[in-house]
Design an enzyme around this catalytic site. Structure first.
Site, PDB file in Angstrom:
ATOM      1  CB  ALA A 263      -0.959   0.115   1.016  1.00 26.53           C
ATOM      2  CB  ALA A 265       0.253   5.983  -3.303  1.00 31.75           C
ATOM      3  N   PRO A 266       1.702   7.746  -0.917  1.00 30.73           N
ATOM      4  CG  PRO A 266       2.249   9.785  -0.244  1.00 30.73           C
ATOM      5  CD  PRO A 266       1.607   8.726   0.075  1.00 30.73           C
ATOM      6  CG  ASP A 287      -1.876   3.199  -3.604  1.00 29.96           C
ATOM      7  OD1 ASP A 287      -1.499   3.447  -2.356  1.00 29.96           O
ATOM      8  OD2 ASP A 287      -3.391   3.402  -3.691  1.00 29.96           O
ATOM      9  CG  ASP A 315      -7.839  -4.677  -3.643  1.00 31.38           C
ATOM     10  OD1 ASP A 315      -7.238  -5.063  -2.461  1.00 31.38           O
ATOM     11  OD2 ASP A 315      -9.193  -4.725  -3.539  1.00 31.38           O
ATOM     12  CG  ASP A 333       2.572   2.714   5.955  1.00 32.89           C
ATOM     13  OD1 ASP A 333       2.226   2.713   6.912  1.00 32.89           O
ATOM     14  OD2 ASP A 333       2.513   3.772   5.326  1.00 32.89           O
ATOM     15  CB  CYS A 386      -0.202   6.963  10.515  1.00 33.94           C
ATOM     16  SG  CYS A 386      -1.489   6.948   9.365  1.00 33.94           S
TER      17      CYS A 386
HETATM   18  C1  LIG Z   1      -1.136   4.637   4.763  1.00 32.66           C
HETATM   19  S1  LIG Z   1      -1.166   5.037   3.049  1.00 32.66           S
HETATM   20  C2  LIG Z   1       0.298   4.510   2.355  1.00 32.66           C
HETATM   21  C3  LIG Z   1       1.360   5.330   2.574  1.00 32.66           C
HETATM   22  C4  LIG Z   1       2.783   5.343   2.043  1.00 32.66           C
HETATM   23  N1  LIG Z   1       3.089   3.954   2.683  1.00 32.66           N
HETATM   24  C5  LIG Z   1       3.724   6.211   2.373  1.00 32.66           C
HETATM   25  O1  LIG Z   1       4.564   5.888   3.238  1.00 32.66           O
HETATM   26  O2  LIG Z   1       3.990   7.155   1.613  1.00 32.66           O
HETATM   27  C6  LIG Z   1      -2.237   3.861   2.577  1.00 32.66           C
HETATM   28  C7  LIG Z   1      -2.501   3.626   1.157  1.00 32.66           C
HETATM   29  O3  LIG Z   1      -3.108   2.387   0.904  1.00 32.66           O
HETATM   30  C8  LIG Z   1      -3.894   2.473  -0.543  1.00 32.66           C
HETATM   31  N2  LIG Z   1      -4.927   1.500  -0.267  1.00 32.66           N
HETATM   32  C9  LIG Z   1      -6.120   1.472   0.130  1.00 32.66           C
HETATM   33  N3  LIG Z   1      -6.769   0.255   0.228  1.00 32.66           N
HETATM   34  C10 LIG Z   1      -5.947  -0.468  -0.593  1.00 32.66           C
HETATM   35  C11 LIG Z   1      -5.901  -1.779  -1.106  1.00 32.66           C
HETATM   36  N4  LIG Z   1      -6.841  -2.585  -1.033  1.00 32.66           N
HETATM   37  N5  LIG Z   1      -4.700  -2.305  -1.887  1.00 32.66           N
HETATM   38  C12 LIG Z   1      -3.439  -1.499  -2.129  1.00 32.66           C
HETATM   39  N6  LIG Z   1      -3.633  -0.047  -1.549  1.00 32.66           N
HETATM   40  C13 LIG Z   1      -4.684   0.230  -0.847  1.00 32.66           C
HETATM   41  C14 LIG Z   1      -4.365   3.871  -0.280  1.00 32.66           C
HETATM   42  O4  LIG Z   1      -4.726   4.532  -1.594  1.00 32.66           O
HETATM   43  C15 LIG Z   1      -2.955   4.727   0.268  1.00 32.66           C
HETATM   44  O5  LIG Z   1      -2.497   5.256  -0.723  1.00 32.66           O
END
Ligand SMILES: C[S@@+](CC[C@H](N)C(=O)[O-])C[C@H]1O[C@@H](n2cnc3c(N)ncnc32)[C@H](O)[C@@H]1O
Length: 453
Positions: A263, A265-266, A287, A315, A333, A386
């Protein structure tokens, strides 16, 4: 919002307009960045705008309590309410601005955004507040309700935190929850050393203090680092100190060749992984949102680490069916409620509910459960959030371990050996521990399968 379409570079006008949009559902950080980009503001005006917007959101429930007796049942426009809150914020929290200046400026904003009548109404309310003073929160008899108004936090959140941490620890945590967040950076070690970044920032008149939480990290003051040359040259990136801990705990030794960031982004942590591993390591960064994948790519480009990163829209729950490869390390994350970020995204407290927390915990478990099928023997998953709520942290790990006897929890290690005497393997960082965002990190290791022993 006021019907009038007003273009103004007055930071107080911009604060009221921004607050009204955030009250309508916009995200504080995105909205503020957009306004700052669209207007020619001095550094001092940017600071005032940011302080007013965050200050009002952080103390909204306190201000509602204070303003109620002066407004009574009268229906007032949302923006007028935001204007009155920002006047109260300046009176109670910004000692450098004299009361008569706050009154005059606020009445001026009322006239710019409204009409003469609005100006008169705001004048009357502010003069009444000046004469009668604001009521004392200590008059609220019920302790949790008093804490809720004092700290501007919903009762359900306070009750949940107390049930999980006890009253004393919760009160200590909430004591600092409305403090201004610090600006911290991570040195991009692929392009520069810590000392070179210190010097580059000093040359641009920034002040740096070495982090006691994470390696290659500094707390920076003296302006917006994102506008610095050092930032544009890719020598550093903005990241909270505690957000650096999940990657630190991934044990990225020379044997680690394949990494999945599930997971991503960004890309804050993807790029941190990239700068922590050798040339022959590949990082698959996923992402679910296509538009967010672009953010990972642009961050990787700015930091010159694109070679090691392959991005993909996916996903993470589909990893076992879509990706055959096994990984030495997987970072989850996870998407979370973000209650560890209350200083940085203060509106979270009013938007998220206990049901959201429960739904997120379900999603987090599903992601962890799925990606676990793609870990090599002896490989590791680092799970982080977080948030400071156990439902999304310890409870997800407990549920995972109950289902997966082929994994074990191992101690989460960080470069600065945080909380060395703790009794648990997972790491909880609360916002009042080191004045950072709150974070949770758990490290899971896949046991050697018996076929390979
Ligand atoms: C906490 S943020 C990640 C922050 C990133 N690791 C960073 O340090 O910049 C969680 C991310 O999970 C993504 N997300 C949500 N559901 C998801 C899924 N089922 N599979 C993959 N990504 C997912 C969101 O779009 C979001 O960008």
């Amino acid at each position: 919002m006021s019907d009038k379409r007003v273009y103004s570079d007055n930071p107080r006008v911009l604060a009221v307009q921004t607050l009204a949009k955030i009250k309508n559902g916009a995200y504080s950080n995105l909205q503020l960045n957009q306004v700052i980009k669209q207007h020619q503001l001095s550094e001092a005006d940017k600071r005032l705008l940011t302080t007013l917007v965050y200050g009002v959101i952080q103390h909204r429930m306190t201000f509602e309590y204070w303003l109620a007796p002066f407004v009574g049942d009268k229906k007032i426009d949302a923006w007028v309410r935001e204007l009155l809150y920002s006047a109260i914020f300046q009176m109670k929290f910004l000692d450098k601005i004299p009361e008569h200046a706050i009154f005059n400026e606020s009445i001026e904003v009322a006239k710019i955004l409204g009409h003469v009548g609005t100006g008169k109404y705001v004048t009357a309310i502010l003069h009444n507040i000046g004469r009668q003073g604001l009521r004392n929160i200590s008059e609220i008899k019920e302790p949790i309700q008093r804490l809720s108004i004092e700290r501007s936090l919903p009762i359900w959140l306070i009750e949940t935190l107390i049930s999980q941490n006890g009253e004393e620890a919760t009160r200590a945590m909430l004591e600092t929850i409305n403090d201004a967040p610090k600006q911290s950076i991570r040195v991009n070690t692929t392009l520069a050393s810590d000392e070179e970044v210190e010097q580059a920032l000093a040359a641009e008149k920034f002040t740096t203090v070495k982090s006691r939480v994470a390696a290659h990290a500094y707390i920076v003051s003296g302006g917006h680092v994102a506008s610095s040359k050092a930032f544009h040259d890719g020598l550093l990136t903005l990241q909270d100190e505690s957000a650096m801990l999940p990657v630190e705990s991934m044990r990225l030794t020379e044997n680690v060749k394949t990494i999945l960031d599930a997971a991503a982004a960004p890309g804050g942590k993807t790029t941190q992984i990239a700068q922590s591993v050798g040339e022959n390591v590949t990082i698959t960064a996923l992402d679910i949102h296509e538009h967010k994948i672009k953010l990972i790519q642009s961050n990787a480009e700015r930091l010159h680490v694109t070679e090691k990163i392959r991005t993909r829209v996916l996903d993470a729950r589909k990893v076992p069916t879509e990706i055959e490869q096994k990984f030495d390390r997987i970072l989850v994350d996870a998407p979370c409620s973000g209650f560890g970020l209350l200083r940085r995204k203060p509106e979270i407290r009013y938007d998220k509910t206990l049901t959201d927390v429960e739904n997120l915990a379900h999603l987090q478990f599903e992601i962890l459960d799925s990606v676990s099928q793609n870990v090599t023997d002896n490989g590791m998953i680092v799970y982080s959030t977080c948030t400071i709520l156990r439902q999304e942290n310890d409870d997800v790990i407990t549920k995972f371990l109950l289902k997966h006897s082929d994994f074990e929890l191992v101690p989460t290690q960080t470069s600065k050996n945080l909380k060395p005497n703790r009794s648990e393997d997972v790491l909880h960082v609360y916002p009042n521990d080191y004045q950072t965002d709150g974070f949770f990190v758990a490290t899971l290791q896949k046991k050697m399968s018996t076929d390979n022993v």
